[in-house]
Design a protein around this motif. Structure first.
Motif: not given
Length: 276
Positions: A211-213, A249-250, A257-260
């Motif tokens: 997912s992105t911010l 927490v992400f 640029t995305s959640v790792s």
């Protein structure tokens, strides 16, 4: 024996006789004042009618007028105040808490991330209690050994309170806690520059690995950036969402640029690496 009082002609004759007697007695007396008083008395007697004369002479008995009987006023009954209606207790309807849908330990895409954990990994459970369920879809990380082949760390991690589970696609589940599970970490591929898979554990709002911010902010307007961790001159950012005293927490890598990585636990600033 009691005689009846005279009436009619008898009464008239009696009155005339009484008049004559009065005049005869008054004749010898020459005093004018006395004669005048007697004359007035006689005139008064003659002026009284038959019945009235009898009453005036006391010959006709009369019945005394009865005193008016006082009627007691009715006593007003005691009023009982009855409330028009009983008080209404308004009990607020509790907001239903979303529940995680069922999952399959072998199907990574069915795992749901909540403030209670992820998939079969549950916060507050005894360490090792979730191993059987996790083992259905993941494999324990190989132990760390020294040059002689001696096992140093059983779970592939320098932290004895961390248990590492791996998937064939390179994703990892970390369960951290001393006796009780305190933190659950879902990690993507080790190469942070690689776009994380879209299919994987998600929150009830649909946010997870990949997912992105912008997607995080759209799903969680109350999200807050808690810190930055520098890595090689850049910084990974951490974005925390409070949920019932716990936090989801992400982590977004500086070169991505995305959640790792996603953390679930009691702190909004989880450790960058629980194995070091």
């Amino acid at each position: 024996m009691r005689s009846e009082p005279p009436v009619g002609d008898d009464l008239q004759r009696m009155l005339v006789s009484m008049k004559q007697n009065v005049l005869e007695r008054a004749e010898p007396r020459k005093r004018r004042g006395r004669r005048t008083g007697v004359a007035i008395a006689v005139v008064a007697l003659l002026a009284v009618g038959a019945a009235g004369g009898g009453v005036a002479l006391g010959l006709i008995p009369t019945t005394p007028e009865a005193a008016p009987v006082s009627t007691p006023s009715p006593t007003e009954p005691a009023r009982t105040i009855t409330p028009s209606s009983a008080p209404v207790l308004i009990t607020p309807t509790p907001t239903p808490t979303p529940t995680a849908p069922p999952y399959s330990a072998t199907d990574w895409s069915t795992w749901t991330i909540t403030a209670d954990g992820a998939g079969p990994a549950t916060l507050g459970s005894a360490t090792g209690a979730d191993d059987a369920a996790l083992r259905e879809g993941l494999t324990p990380a190989p132990p760390l050994v020294d040059d002689t082949g001696t096992v140093i760390y059983q779970w592939g991690c320098a932290n004895p309170n961390a248990r590492i589970w791996e998937r064939s696609d390179g994703t990892v589940v970390e369960i951290v806690g001393d006796g009780v599970v305190q933190t659950v970490v879902i990690s993507g591929a080790s190469d942070s520059s690689v776009t994380q898979p879209e299919v994987g554990p998600k929150t009830l709002a649909g946010v997870g690995l990949g997912s992105t911010l912008d997607e995080i902010r759209a799903a969680y307007p109350n999200v807050v950036q808690t810190r930055k961790d520098p890595v090689g001159g850049t910084a990974d950012t951490f974005w925390a969402v409070p949920d019932g005293g716990r936090f989801i927490v992400f982590q977004i890598p500086a070169d991505g640029t995305s959640v790792s990585r996603v953390y679930v636990g009691a702190t909004d600033e989880p450790a960058y690496d629980y194995c070091s």
